[in-house]
Scaffold this active site. Structure first.
Site, PDB file in Angstrom:
ATOM      1  N   CYS A 104      -0.824   7.931   7.444  1.00  0.00           N
ATOM      2  CA  CYS A 104      -2.197   7.762   6.980  1.00  0.00           C
ATOM      3  C   CYS A 104      -3.081   7.343   8.153  1.00  0.00           C
ATOM      4  CB  CYS A 104      -2.246   6.698   5.887  1.00  0.00           C
ATOM      5  SG  CYS A 104      -1.438   7.204   4.352  1.00  0.00           S
ATOM      6  N   CYS A 144       0.839  -1.203   0.000  1.00  0.00           N
ATOM      7  CA  CYS A 144       0.000   0.000   0.000  1.00  0.00           C
ATOM      8  C   CYS A 144       0.877   1.256   0.000  1.00  0.00           C
ATOM      9  CB  CYS A 144      -0.915  -0.011   1.212  1.00  0.00           C
ATOM     10  SG  CYS A 144      -2.241   1.225   1.134  1.00  0.00           S
ATOM     11  N   CYS A 192       7.914   3.776   5.706  1.00  0.00           N
ATOM     12  CA  CYS A 192       7.031   3.633   4.549  1.00  0.00           C
ATOM     13  C   CYS A 192       7.800   3.296   3.271  1.00  0.00           C
ATOM     14  CB  CYS A 192       6.209   4.906   4.338  1.00  0.00           C
ATOM     15  SG  CYS A 192       7.207   6.364   3.936  1.00  0.00           S
TER      16      CYS A 192
END
EC number: 1.8.4.10
Length: 253
Positions: A223, A140, A249
């Site tokens: 997020c 993601c 990330c």
């Protein structure tokens, strides 16, 4: 679509070869080494590093900002007004983060570039299934952060990040200026030596916009689905990808 600026769209601003850019990095670090040899405590300030960045890269410079605060854009814009500030609009941000982004775009002398993934959230859900972040957070992040930034950075010769050495063990050795092999440009980290307290002090002293989540138990903001509040005494990044071994990330690794 990889990037849309609020105002003037980002255009390629790269003029020099990789070798020329690497030479600038080497020159900076040679001078830094000599300076620290004379006084190990005399590391350049964030202001000095930002001034160097503006001098050598001018309009080929980009600032990456997660909108946890506007300290980094504020520091850089003092020397490079109108600088492009890249915001990775993943489609999963807290509303507080989007509000911060809009205020920063209005209040600071910058050009906000809203960097978006190739797919909308709905399109990603259709291909990979809903809640990909819950099943495969690495994929993601790759789709919604790493790939969009990788498509945008080649427009520039250098990018500035807010990475600090105190944020996580993986960031302890963050240099002020380095060559980013992964993205093929100069990477500049003016705030590397700062602590979280110094960041907050700068924001207060300069009346810089700060994401309201920072005072609500979120010292590190990502997020919304992948970020939780941090308990007293926990590592500041403990709230990121809780329940997974993932700690980054992928933007800075």
């Amino acid at each position: 679509m990889s990037a849309v600026a609020l105002g003037t769209p980002a255009v390629p601003r790269r003029r020099r070869s990789d070798d020329e850019l690497k030479a600038l990095v080497a020159e900076f670090n040679d001078r830094l080494e000599a300076r620290l040899a004379a006084d190990p405590a005399d590391e350049p300030t964030a202001d000095e590093v930002a001034a160097w960045a503006a001098e050598h890269f001018a309009r080929s410079l980009a600032v990456a900002c997660s909108m946890a605060d506007a300290v980094l854009p504020h520091v850089v814009a003092q020397h490079a007004p109108g600088v492009d500030v890249l915001f990775l609009d993943t489609g999963y941000h807290f509303s507080d983060t989007l509000v911060t982004r809009d205020i920063v775009a209005q209040d600071l002398p910058i050009t906000l570039v809203n960097v978006t993934p190739a797919q909308t959230v709905a399109e990603q859900d259709a291909q990979y299934g809903p809640r990909l972040w819950e099943r495969d957070p690495a994929l993601c992040c790759q789709l919604r952060k790493v790939e969009p930034l990788a498509r945008t950075l080649p427009l520039y010769e250098a990018w500035v990040t807010g990475v600090r050495r105190d944020e996580a063990p993986t960031r302890t050795n963050t240099p002020l200026v380095t060559w980013d092999d992964k993205n093929g440009l100069v990477k500049i980290n003016p705030l590397a030596a700062w602590t979280f307290d110094e960041l907050q002090t700068y924001a207060v002293d300069n009346q810089v916009e700060v994401n309201s989540l920072l005072s609500d138990g979120y010292p590190s903001i990502g997020c919304e689905p992948c970020t939780r509040r941090v308990e007293p005494g926990e590592d500041p990044r403990a709230g990121r990808w809780a329940g997974f071994t993932k700690t980054e990330c992928g933007l800075h690794t």
